[in-house]
Design a protein around this motif. Structure first.
Motif, PDB file in Angstrom:
ATOM      1  N   ASP A  98       0.841  -1.195   0.000  1.00 48.66           N
ATOM      2  CA  ASP A  98       0.000   0.000   0.000  1.00 48.66           C
ATOM      3  C   ASP A  98       0.874   1.242   0.000  1.00 48.66           C
ATOM      4  OD1 ASP A  98      -2.994  -0.859   0.636  1.00 48.66           O
ATOM      5  OD2 ASP A  98      -1.703  -2.118   1.876  1.00 48.66           O
ATOM      6  N   ARG A  99       0.360   2.274  -0.618  1.00 51.30           N
ATOM      7  CA  ARG A  99       1.015   3.574  -0.530  1.00 51.30           C
ATOM      8  C   ARG A  99      -0.045   4.666  -0.545  1.00 51.30           C
ATOM      9  NH1 ARG A  99       2.245   6.580  -5.341  1.00 51.30           N
ATOM     10  NH2 ARG A  99       1.401   5.617  -7.253  1.00 51.30           N
ATOM     11  N   SER A 100       0.318   5.849  -0.088  1.00 45.75           N
ATOM     12  CA  SER A 100      -0.600   6.973  -0.056  1.00 45.75           C
ATOM     13  C   SER A 100      -0.124   8.032  -1.030  1.00 45.75           C
ATOM     14  CB  SER A 100      -0.675   7.553   1.355  1.00 45.75           C
ATOM     15  OG  SER A 100      -1.550   8.664   1.401  1.00 45.75           O
ATOM     16  N   ILE A 101      -1.058   8.608  -1.771  1.00 43.73           N
ATOM     17  CA  ILE A 101      -0.714   9.685  -2.689  1.00 43.73           C
ATOM     18  C   ILE A 101      -1.785  10.769  -2.605  1.00 43.73           C
ATOM     19  CG2 ILE A 101      -1.720   8.336  -4.598  1.00 43.73           C
ATOM     20  CD1 ILE A 101       0.159   9.915  -6.462  1.00 43.73           C
ATOM     21  N   ASP A 102      -1.402  11.918  -2.100  1.00 46.99           N
ATOM     22  CA  ASP A 102      -2.309  13.060  -1.961  1.00 46.99           C
ATOM     23  C   ASP A 102      -3.591  12.678  -1.215  1.00 46.99           C
ATOM     24  OD1 ASP A 102      -0.481  14.598  -3.361  1.00 46.99           O
ATOM     25  OD2 ASP A 102      -1.468  14.293  -5.289  1.00 46.99           O
ATOM     26  N   TRP A 129      -5.038   9.728  -1.098  1.00 46.05           N
ATOM     27  CA  TRP A 129      -5.668   8.513  -1.605  1.00 46.05           C
ATOM     28  C   TRP A 129      -4.835   7.301  -1.237  1.00 46.05           C
ATOM     29  CZ3 TRP A 129     -10.265   9.925  -2.949  1.00 46.05           C
ATOM     30  CH2 TRP A 129     -10.492  11.171  -3.547  1.00 46.05           C
ATOM     31  N   ASN A 130      -5.484   6.170  -1.035  1.00 50.98           N
ATOM     32  CA  ASN A 130      -4.782   4.911  -0.795  1.00 50.98           C
ATOM     33  C   ASN A 130      -4.688   4.141  -2.104  1.00 50.98           C
ATOM     34  OD1 ASN A 130      -6.462   4.432   2.393  1.00 50.98           O
ATOM     35  ND2 ASN A 130      -4.522   5.427   1.960  1.00 50.98           N
ATOM     36  N   VAL A 131      -3.498   3.613  -2.394  1.00 56.47           N
ATOM     37  CA  VAL A 131      -3.304   2.785  -3.581  1.00 56.47           C
ATOM     38  C   VAL A 131      -2.730   1.454  -3.120  1.00 56.47           C
ATOM     39  CG1 VAL A 131      -2.197   2.572  -5.833  1.00 56.47           C
ATOM     40  CG2 VAL A 131      -2.875   4.831  -4.985  1.00 56.47           C
ATOM     41  N   GLU A 176       2.784   1.798  -9.140  1.00 52.63           N
ATOM     42  CA  GLU A 176       3.784   2.859  -9.015  1.00 52.63           C
ATOM     43  C   GLU A 176       3.441   4.090  -9.837  1.00 52.63           C
ATOM     44  OE1 GLU A 176       7.356   0.858 -10.112  1.00 52.63           O
ATOM     45  OE2 GLU A 176       7.539  -0.208  -8.179  1.00 52.63           O
ATOM     46  N   ARG A 177       2.667   3.899 -10.909  1.00 50.20           N
ATOM     47  CA  ARG A 177       2.413   4.994 -11.838  1.00 50.20           C
ATOM     48  C   ARG A 177       1.165   5.805 -11.482  1.00 50.20           C
ATOM     49  NH1 ARG A 177       3.195   2.323 -16.753  1.00 50.20           N
ATOM     50  NH2 ARG A 177       1.150   1.360 -16.421  1.00 50.20           N
ATOM     51  N   ASP A 234      -1.539   8.218 -10.263  1.00 49.64           N
ATOM     52  CA  ASP A 234      -1.423   9.528  -9.611  1.00 49.64           C
ATOM     53  C   ASP A 234      -2.798  10.058  -9.238  1.00 49.64           C
ATOM     54  OD1 ASP A 234      -2.591  10.766 -11.920  1.00 49.64           O
ATOM     55  OD2 ASP A 234      -0.616  10.831 -12.863  1.00 49.64           O
ATOM     56  N   SER A 235      -2.824  11.147  -8.482  1.00 46.40           N
ATOM     57  CA  SER A 235      -4.084  11.664  -7.947  1.00 46.40           C
ATOM     58  C   SER A 235      -5.019  12.148  -9.050  1.00 46.40           C
ATOM     59  CB  SER A 235      -3.812  12.786  -6.951  1.00 46.40           C
ATOM     60  OG  SER A 235      -3.072  13.832  -7.552  1.00 46.40           O
TER      61      SER A 235
END
Length: 345
Positions: free
Chosen positions: A101-105, A107-109, A328-329, A331-332
């Protein structure tokens, strides 16, 4: 295990959840092996303990199915489970990635490798309307081979409940709560079901912090037309619950149409309106509130290439991806565009 024990604390629930997975390793069925493998690869701590047993069972099953196929014998496991295992066999046990898991702006991905192998079932079909009659010949929770995939069965707050593991989980301690399984209720929310969902999360909140229920209506990416609620226990809130959004009193507009309700009666009135207008929707029940996402019917709009379709999880801000490049790609801007394109305008 009694209800009072299972739901008395997060620790007890997790202990029972993990113990059930170990029990499944002793079963001969292919379905329970896949379930144990998918749940273990979702949780680093569980995988660390089960890895050796899972690897040994994978090797043994590889040899067994190879021998059966070489000799032309009939295989009694379900075609669905066999197809998933053959996908696993094609890459080998060592190549199965642990969920990340990762967080971007905000959001959870999530990169969920093994979930990518699951059959899409009803989600791959364009549906008509928001309700279809239960069909015992279609995939459902009364199938005999699924009964070994239950975590618990009994009375929960006045209703007879079958609590299944989610075979391909995408949330922490992810289970499928099936009310009165043998009645064959379709995936159509009644007022009783709505109030029950509200009551369950509100009543369990003190003993099991982070408990929630997700719901996909028929036509809104429900994969099985047999009434089920998706229960989970999440340490951090879903992105939709962030204070930045207008529906929570903040200043930022959520990219999808999201309606928040703090009263079960008012929430039901709105759901009834969706039923009358035949508008599909996704729901997220949290203690004392409900987030509702009216949306376009599945099959009526393009699905993003990185997704198999947006369910209650994605509409709540948790994006599922099935390969590392997309993980990995993403984005928000891409996330927000997908939410907007799925949402009812």
């Amino acid at each position: 295990m009694k209800q009072s024990d299972l739901f008395s604390s997060s620790t007890n629930f997790r202990s029972a959840f993990e113990a059930g997975l170990f029990t499944m390793l002793g079963n001969e069925g292919l379905g329970t092996f896949i379930l144990a493998c998918a749940n273990a690869t979702f949780d680093h701590d569980i995988y660390r303990v089960m890895e050796g047993d899972l690897r040994a069972l994978f090797t043994a099953k590889m040899g067994f199915y190879q021998q059966m196929l070489e000799k032309g014998y009939q295989i009694t496991d379900s075609d669905e489970d066999l197809l998933v295992f053959l996908k696993m066999a094609a890459i080998g046990f060592e190549a199965l990635d642990i969920t990340e898991d990762r967080s971007i702006d905000g959001w959870n991905v999530q990169f969920n490798h093994l979930r990518a192998f699951r059959p899409r079932r009803l989600t791959a079909e364009a549906t008509t309307g928001i309700r279809a009659e239960y069909d015992k010949n279609c995939f459902n929770f009364n199938k005999p081979f699924l009964q070994s995939e239950k975590l618990w069965e009994g009375d929960l707050m006045g209703r007879e409940i079958s609590l299944f593991y989610n075979k391909y989980p995408f949330a922490e301690l992810h289970t499928l709560l099936v009310p009165e399984r043998n009645r064959g209720l379709p995936q159509f929310l009644t007022e009783v079901d709505h109030r029950y969902s509200w009551q369950v999360v509100e009543s369990l909140a003190d003993s099991i912090p982070g408990v929630g229920i997700g719901y996909n209506a028929y036509g809104a990416l429900a994969s099985i037309n047999h009434l089920h609620l998706q229960m989970f226990i999440r340490e951090t809130p879903m992105p939709v619950a962030s204070s930045q959004w207008q529906h929570n009193g903040g200043g930022r507009a959520y990219p999808a149409r999201c309606e928040r309700f703090d009263d079960a009666d008012v929430a039901w009135q709105r759901i009834e309106e969706f039923h009358q207008q035949e508008i599909p929707y996704n729901l997220l029940y949290l203690p004392g509130r409900l987030y509702c996402f009216p949306r376009l019917s599945q099959g009526t709009h393009p699905v993003p290439a990185w997704s198999s379709g947006l369910t209650w999880c994605e509409m709540s801000g948790g994006m599922l991806t099935f390969n590392r490049d997309d993980f990995e790609r993403l984005d928000s801007n891409t996330i927000e565009q997908a939410l907007a394109e799925t949402s009812l305008k």
